[in-house]
Structure formats: structure tokens, C-alpha cells
Design a protein around this motif. Structure first.
Motif: not given
Length: 579
Positions: A68-73, A90-91, A269-271, A280-283
Motif C-alpha cells: 500500500c502507499p506510504g502512510l502520512i500523518d 527512526q521511530a 496523531t497530533d501529539d 504501538g506504532g504511528h498511523i
């Protein structure tokens, strides 16, 4: 693009020439049709040139894994991760995030343009694409005391930077709908540059909301219930569904994860603290959570890829299709959304949770002296914590679990042995203080905080949105003085003091907001602090530091505390703590 490069891409797309890289036998998440397509992905240079049957100079057989496409916040403050650019990358990059849109208003409130330049400089050579929205409210309102003031004239030249996409969250909704000329000039500069204006207007409604959107504000990330989101959606705003460390709005906004809403909603995610990002991860975490709640995986992916690209005008990004940048993630399982590999511009950059070639932080400390020496305040004394107001009742700022909104509670003035006046640990009421730390003004705001849960000791933090003065919450004055002075000594950070001893501390010397260390190192110290606080009563549904940090932000209802005192946000007035 040079003519030869364009010809090379076309030839590879037609199959007349070998592609540089072909990812074979992929299950492609098609964000245009909400389907799963089985095909090869041909890549030439940094772009996808074909989806079908292809051969390349290098071929990688994915054996039916998902791509899938790279994720974007679409909205994050990197400073809230407590990490500088390389450590932040790196995170998040191994979790599939290939781009973020950041608002550097945290560091700009501390160090002005020097803070903004620091963020631009330390992210410019990363593998991660870091785009910027210019801070719209430094300070957040006139009822705040920040380290700098940024006006329209200072921000205007930055619109020429291709990484600058617009004007960040317009938090001063109160001033906007009342035609504050300073705010209107910032809006005009942004729109005349052909860029977009993000919003921040919790609970704004009816004609004030109409006026706010009419001013040119195109999005909102502060919706805490579906009724609020639907009103803003019906009036044309994009809705950013936020799931961060402290503010978790996704569950309340689940109806938006379907048509027609999902095509104008994105995941942000905002903060978010470093441990939440690492573990846990990001997006990807939000997408997993949405899928577990019954959302179509392809719809969730679209909201974390194509929709933010369309909103921010990031052409040729956010999809797996010819002509799109080859920012791709490989998943072993779509339902569990397990990221195995990350490609950036056609190059493998991370796999199995690790970056292949991590960047190091290199920065000229002399150039950014104000960033690295941001504390300009005297030592805290017990006298500064003495309440000057008298009365029989006290006003308490009450926290809301998993949200940033606060409520107001009026109780009889508390007097208990062994604690500061106004403190009642049985009712979860602690004392609260905010010390000005930028200009040595000596200003101190005093109040009371409810639902924090701390039973003993004191917590101090130089992260106090958005002006980032020194905030201290505690049960007694002595520990509050010790915790606050520990943070001052470290030129920023977090501290927990108990019975006259510093139990734990986390120095954050970069503007009092960030560390120069790795995410793992920062997280280890942060978790030690949180564990100590949990053992001393901090509520399970309150983040000891992230939630506390927002208690000073005078643009989110109902009550806040800053260096001027308790702010009634709706009225934009100072109200007494004791009366």
C-alpha cells in the motif's frame, strides 16, 4: 524532470525497457477503487511507472504480500515526541510512515523564528518527508506569555519554501471570528500564496463556526464527538481523526469511516510520546485499531494516504499507480497491518522494524543558541506558591479521560494537614502552578487541578502548551519547589519529587521540549517516571505528562491555567482560583 528521464520512465512503463526495480506478485491496495489488485509494480528512479506484468534489472518476489502507499500523518507536532528529527524518523519510518505534516508551534513559542529554522534545518536531509505548516498563533492568544511573538510579516517569506504547505491550526478562533487584524493578515498571506489554512476550534458551532470557515479555515482536528464532526463536515471542512497519546477521538468518530465521509477524513496523531510510537506504532496503529473495530482495511488505508495528499496538494503521492512517487510499504497481513518493509522513492529504507541507514543529528549549537539555552528564570521559592486570594470556595480545573477538554468544579476551600491549602487528595484535587520561564518576569499562575490522581509529591514539566512555561502539580509546596527547580537546572524536561527527594527526571535541553538522545533512551526514562507516578496515584486514564501539558493551553474549553492565572476559555478572561 529532464527529457531523458521522462523518456526512460515512459519506455519502462510500456515494457520497452527494463524497470529499475520490480516488486513482483504483489497484492496492491488500490485506494482509488477500494479493491485489492494482484500485479507487479514497476519502479523507475523514484517513481512507479507501471502496474501489471513487468521485468526489471532487480526483481523482488513478494509472494502475494500486500503493498500500500506510504502512510502520512496530516497533523503532528514532532516536538511532542520529545525527539529531534533523526530520532523521530527512526521511530516512525519503520512503521510505514513516509511523510508527516508538522506544525512547529511548540518550539516557535519558545524560540521564535530560530525554533522554526531549527526544525527546518534538522529535518531537511531525512529519508522521511517532513512538510511544514507555519505556526499561526505564537502565542496562542493574547492571554498567554510565550518566549516569542511571530507576526505575519515574519512568516511571509517562508511560504516560498516548497516544504511549507500552509498556515497551521488557527487556534485563536475567538480572535478570528472577531476579525483580529493580526490573524486576518496571516490568513490573507497564506491564501495569496496558494496554500491552505488548518483549523483548531473545539466545540465552535452555529454562526461562529460559519464565520470561522468563511475566513478560509479548511480542516479541524479537535472534534471530540460525532455531532461536532458532522456539523463541521456539512459546512465543508475536512475532518482529521485524532488518536494520540492523550487525546483519543477515534472511537467517538467511528461513523466517519464510511462513505461519503471517509473521502474527506484523514488520520492524525497530533501529539504522541516516543514509547507509543516505538511499541504501538504511528498511523499504522490507528489503521489497526480501525480494522479491529470493523472498518474496511482499504478505506482505513485511504484515509491515511490518499486523502491527506489530496487535501495538502501533494501531487503524485498517496497511491500505488503509474506516475506516483514510489513510497510504498509491504505488509505480511492486511488485517493485522503488520509492516515488514518500507520503500522510499523506490529504495528499501526499513525492514522488520528497523531503518537500514539511520541518520545522526548534526546541528550548529552556536547558530541555535536560543534553542539550547531557553530557560530565563530565577530559582523557584516557596513564597511564590502562596495563594494571595482569599475566600471560602475554590475553582477546580477538572481533567477529562482520554480528551483535552476540561470542566469546572466549585468546591468548599480545602484545608487538610500535611498538604498545601486547597489540596484534597481524597477528592483527587492537587495544587497547580505555572511559572513564566522566558523573560524572567516572575509571573506565577496558581490554581487547582482535579482528576489528576496524584496522592503524594509533585510533578514538573517544561512542556506546557503552547507557551511552554514551567508547569508544576503537587500535593505540597516543598516538593513542588524541588520538582520545578530540578527542571530549571536541567534547562528543561520532566521531574517527580517526593518527600524532599527527586525520584526521577528526564532532561529535555532542546528548547525544554526535546532530547538529543534516541527514542529508546528517552522512552526508558519516561517510563520510569510514569511508573513512579502510577504507584503514587496518577489515574489510569490520564497521561501523567501529556495530559498535564495541555492544562495551560488557553484555547481549549473550559478552564486552563497559565502565568496570568485561571483562564475561562470561552470568555477569554482571568477568573479567581479562590473566592
Amino acid at each position: 524532470m529532464q527529457s531523458d528521464e521522462l523518456k526512460r520512465r515512459i519506455s519502462a512503463g510500456r515494457g520497452d525497457a527494463l524497470a529499475d526495480l520490480v516488486l513482483k506478485n504483489a497484492r496492491i491496495v488500490n485506494v482509488f477503487t477500494d479493491e485489492i489488485d494482484t500485479a507487479d509494480i514497476a519502479i523507475s528512479g523514484n517513481s512507479i511507472v507501471g502496474v501489471g506484468t513487468y521485468h526489471g534489472r532487480k526483481e523482488v518476489d513478494l509472494h502475494g504480500k500486500y503493498v500500500c502507499p506510504g502512510l502520512i500523518d496530516g497533523h503532528i507536532h514532532i516536538e511532542s515526541s520529545m525527539l529531534c528529527g533523526p530520532a523521530f524518523e527512526q521511530a516512525v519510518l519503520p512503521h510505514g510512515t513516509t511523510a508527516v505534516v508538522t506544525d512547529p508551534h511548540e518550539i516557535s513559542n519558545v524560540a521564535g523564528l530560530e525554533g522554526l529554522d531549527f526544525m527546518l534545518e534538522t529535518t531537511k536531509n531525512l529519508t522521511l518527508s517532513v512538510y511544514f505548516m507555519l505556526p499561526s498563533c505564537v502565542p496562542a492568544t493574547d492571554l498567554d506569555e510565550s518566549g516569542a511573538v511571530l507576526n505575519a510579516e515574519q512568516l511571509r517569506p517562508y511560504y516560498g519554501d516548497p516544504r511549507v504547505l500552509g498556515l497551521a491550526e488557527l487556534m485563536n478562533a475567538y480572535g478570528t471570528v472577531r476579525c483580529d487584524p493580526k490573524i486576518l493578515q496571516k490568513i490573507r498571506d497564506c491564501t495569496e500564496a496558494g496554500k491552505i489554512v488548518d483549523g483548531h476550534a473545539p466545540l465552535l458551532s452555529d454562526k461562529d463556526l460559519n464565520a470561522y470557515i468563511a475566513a478560509g479555515v479548511q480542516s479541524d482536528h479537535e472534534c471530540s464527538n460525532i455531532e461536532e464532526a458532522m456539523e463541521k463536515f456539512r459546512l465543508g471542512q475536512y475532518i482529521m481523526i485524532r488518536e494520540g497519546t492523550a487525546a483519543k477521538n477515534m472511537e467517538a468518530l467511528m461513523p466517519l469511516f464510511r462513505e461519503p465521509y471517509c473521502s474527506r477524513c484523514m488520520l492524525v496523531t497530533d501529539d504522541k510520546h516516543p514509547g507509543d510510537l516505538l511499541q504501538g506504532g504511528h498511523i499504522d496503529y490507528i489503521i489497526r485499531k480501525a480494522i479491529a473495530a470493523g472498518v474496511d482495511p482499504v478505506v482505513a488505508v485511504r484515509m491515511g494516504t490518499l486523502v491527506p495528499c489530496q487535501y495538502f496538494g501533494l501531487a503524485h503521492s498517496g497511491a500505488v499507480a503509474p506516475g506516483y512517487t514510489a513510497d510504498l510499504i509491504v505488509l505480511s497481513d492486511l488485517e493485522k497491518f503488520t509492516v515488514e518493509q518500507v520503500y522510499k522513492k523506490g529504495k528499501l529504507v526499513a525492514q522488520q522494524g528497523r531503518m537500514l541507514h539511520p541518520a545522526a543529528l548534526t546541528v550548529d549549537k552556536a547558530r541555535f543558541a536560543r534553542v539550547f539555552d531557553s530557560f530565563n528564570m530565577d530559582e523557584i521559592t516557596p513564597e511564590q506558591l502562596q495563594l494571595k486570594q482569599t475566600g471560602t470556595r475554590q475553582r477546580v480545573i477538572c481533567l477529562t479521560p482520554h480528551a483535552l477538554l476540561t470542566t469546572e468544579k466549585i468546591v468548599p476551600f480545602c484545608q487538610h494537614p500535611g498538604t498545601a491549602p486547597g489540596v484534597d487528595v481524597a477528592q483527587k484535587i492537587v495544587k497547580l502552578a505555572v511559572f513564566e520561564r522566558h523573560h524572567r518576569s516572575g509571573h506565577v499562575g496558581l490554581g487547582f487541578l482535579g482528576n489528576y490522581g496524584l496522592q503524594r509529591g509533585a510533578v514538573a514539566s517544561s512542556i506546557a502548551h503552547d507557551s511552554h512555561n514551567l508547569i508544576v502539580a503537587g500535593t505540597n509546596d516543598a516538593d513542588m519547589v524541588l520538582a520545578g527547580n530540578t527542571v530549571r537546572k536541567n534547562k528543561g524536561g520532566l521531574a517527580f519529587a517526593l518527600n524532599g527527594q527527586v525520584v526521577g527526571e528526564l532532561p529535555l535541553p532542546v528548547a525544554g521540549l526535546m532530547s538529543t538522545e534516541s527514542a529508546e533512551s528517552v522512552e526508558e526514562k519516561l517510563q520510569a517516571l510514569k511508573a513512579a507516578l502510577k504507584a503514587h496515584g496518577i489515574s489510569e486514564d490520564i497521561d501523567a505528562f501529556m495530559t498535564l501539558a495541555f492544562v495551560s493551553l488557553p484555547v481549549i474549553p473550559k478552564l486552563r491555567l497559565n502565568t496570568y492565572g485561571i483562564v475561562d476559555v470561552d470568555a477569554q478572561q482571568i477568573v479567581p482560583a479562590v473566592f
